[in-house]
Design an enzyme around this catalytic site. Structure first.
Site, PDB file in Angstrom:
ATOM      1  CE  LYS A   7     -27.488  13.573  81.070  1.00  0.00           C
ATOM      2  NZ  LYS A   7     -26.356  12.636  81.097  1.00  0.00           N
TER       3      LYS A   7
ATOM      4  CB  ALA B 261     -24.663   9.146  86.382  1.00  0.00           C
ATOM      5  N   GLY B 262     -23.730   6.068  86.985  1.00  0.00           N
ATOM      6  CA  GLY B 262     -23.353   5.182  88.075  1.00  0.00           C
ATOM      7  C   GLY B 262     -23.616   3.712  87.850  1.00  0.00           C
TER       8      GLY B 262
ATOM      9  N   GLY C 174     -19.742   7.464  85.886  1.00  0.00           N
ATOM     10  CA  GLY C 174     -18.605   6.595  85.579  1.00  0.00           C
ATOM     11  C   GLY C 174     -18.096   5.754  86.726  1.00  0.00           C
TER      12      GLY C 174
ATOM     13  CG  ASN D  23     -20.923   6.765  77.330  1.00  0.00           C
ATOM     14  OD1 ASN D  23     -20.458   7.856  77.062  1.00  0.00           O
ATOM     15  ND2 ASN D  23     -20.599   5.705  76.629  1.00  0.00           N
ATOM     16  CB  THR D  24     -18.655   4.728  81.950  1.00  0.00           C
ATOM     17  OG1 THR D  24     -18.526   6.138  81.714  1.00  0.00           O
ATOM     18  CG2 THR D  24     -17.301   4.153  82.323  1.00  0.00           C
TER      19      THR D  24
END
Length: 325
Positions: free
Chosen positions: A167, A254-255, A228, A276-277
Site C-alpha cells: 500500500k 481512511a475516514g 483518523g 484502523n483508527t
C-alpha cells in the site's frame, strides 16, 4: 570502527558482516531487513556484506501499523474472502491487536516499517502475535512525505518479508495527512517498474484514480475523509464515479468512524474498506471490529441485491386492487 545504527552512533568490530552485526545485537535475521547507506542488503548476502567505518545502517521490522467464498475480493493475483482490511497500529498492546483482527475476520493487515529497538532485541514484535502465514501483510508507507522515502520503505519491506503487494501513501502535511499526489505518482511509477503490485491511497478524484489505474496500480484507495477523522464518506458521488469507471478494485481508505460508514461505502459498490483508527480507537476495539465485519458484509449484500429507486412520492406497499372501502 564506528557506524551509525538506526540513527545513533554505534561501535562494532572492524570488518564485521551484516550477519555478524545482527548476531551481536541478538536479532533474528528472518524477522528484520537491513539497509546499508540507503541500499537494501539482500538476506542472501548478509554473511558476505562487510561493513566499513562510517556506514549508515538501518535495521527495521514490521509494527502495528466479512467472509463469503462465493464472492471473493481479487487484488492482482491474490484472492481473499474478507472485504475488510484492517491496520495494526494504535492498539494498547499486541494482544489486543491480535484479538481485534480475529474479530474483524480480515485477511489483509497493513503494517508499518520501523526501526527495531537495538537496546532490546528480545522485545516482542508484531509477527509474534499476528502470524504472517495466516494473514497477508500489506506493508504501507505511513509517515512518508516524499516519493524517495516511500520507495525506500517498501524496498526494505520486501526484503524483510518478501511481499510485493503493498500500500502506497505519500502525505502532504502532518496536520491533515492529505495525500501528496505528485509525489505519490512518482513513487507509484518507480515501484511498478521495480515489480511491486501497488495499492494506492489518494484523494477521491476520479481523474487521479483513473490515472493511477492506467499506470498499473492494482487497486485505487480513495479516502472517505481525512485519516483518523471518523467523518465517514463525505462525497459519495465522486466515490461512485470512481467505482463506475474502474476496472481494478476500489477500496475506501481512511475516514471511517463507525459501522454505518463502512456499510455506506460497500453499498456504493466499493470492493472493500480499509480502516484502523475506527477500530483501535473505539472504547471496545474487539466489539467494534466485530461490528465492522458485519457492516462490510451487509453493505456488500445490499449492493448485490440492488436497492430500490429513490422517489419523491410514496408508493403503497400493499396492492390497492380489491379493496372494499
Amino acid at each position: 570502527m564506528n557506524i551509525t545504527l538506526n540513527g545513533e552512533s554505534h561501535t562494532t568490530t572492524s570488518g564485521i558482516s551484516v550477519e555478524g552485526l545482527l548476531k551481536s545485537l541478538e536479532f533474528d535475521p528472518t524477522k528484520v531487513a537491513v539497509e546499508r547507506n540507503t541500499a537494501v542488503v539482500p538476506k542472501a548476502q548478509y554473511a558476505e556484506e562487510k561493513l566499513a567505518d562510517g556506514d549508515r545502517i538501518e535495521v527495521v521490522h514490521f509494527i502495528g501499523g466479512g467472509e463469503n467464498a462465493a464472492d471473493p475480493l481479487v487484488v492482482a493475483d491474490h484472492t481473499f474472502n474478507s472485504r475488510l482490511l484492517v491496520g495494526t497500529g494504535k492498539y494498547k498492546d499486541f494482544e489486543e491487536t491480535k484479538l481485534a483482527i480475529e474479530a474483524s475476520g480480515a485477511e489483509i493487515v497493513t503494517v508499518a516499517v520501523r526501526r527495531v529497538n537495538v537496546s532490546d532485541p528480545n522485545a516482542p514484535m508484531l509477527t509474534d502475535y499476528v502470524d504472517p502465514k495466516r494473514y497477508t501483510y500489506l506493508p504501507n508507507t505511513a509517515g512518508c512525505f516524499t516519493a524517495e522515502d516511500a520507495v525506500r520503505t517498501l524496498r526494505l519491506a520486501r526484503e524483510a518479508g518478501g511481499w510485493d503487494l503493498v500500500k502506497l501513501e505519500v502525505l502532504s502535511d502532518p496536520k491533515y495527512l492529505w495525500p501528496n499526489n505528485p509525489e505519490t505518482l512518482k513513487a507509484a511509477e518507480l515501484l511498478i517498474k521495480d515489480g511491486f503490485k501497488v495499492m494506492v491511497y489518494t484523494t477521491d478524484d476520479p481523474y487521479l484514480c483513473k490515472t493511477f489505474e492506467d499506470m498499473g496500480c492494482v487497486a485505487v484507495m480513495p479516502l472517505a475523509a481525512p485519516i483518523g477523522s471518523g467523518l465517514g464518506v463525505r462525497n459519495p458521488y465522486t466515490i461512485k464515479i470512481i467505482i463506475d469507471q474502474a476496472t481494478v478494485p476500489v477500496l475506501v481508505d481512511a475516514g471511517v468512524g463507525t459501522a454505518s460508514d463502512a456499510a455506506i461505502a460497500m453499498e456504493l459498490g466499493c470492493d472493500g474498506v480499509l480502516m484502523n483508527t475506527a477500530i483501535a480507537g473505539a472504547k471496545d476495539p474487539i466489539l467494534m471490529a466485530s461490528a465492522m465485519r458485519k457492516a462490510v458484509e451487509s453493505g456488500r449484500e445490499a449492493f448485490l441485491a440492488g436497492r430500490i429507486e429513490k422517489k419523491l412520492y410514496a408508493t403503497a406497499s400493499s396492492p390497492l386492487d380489491g379493496t372494499f372501502f
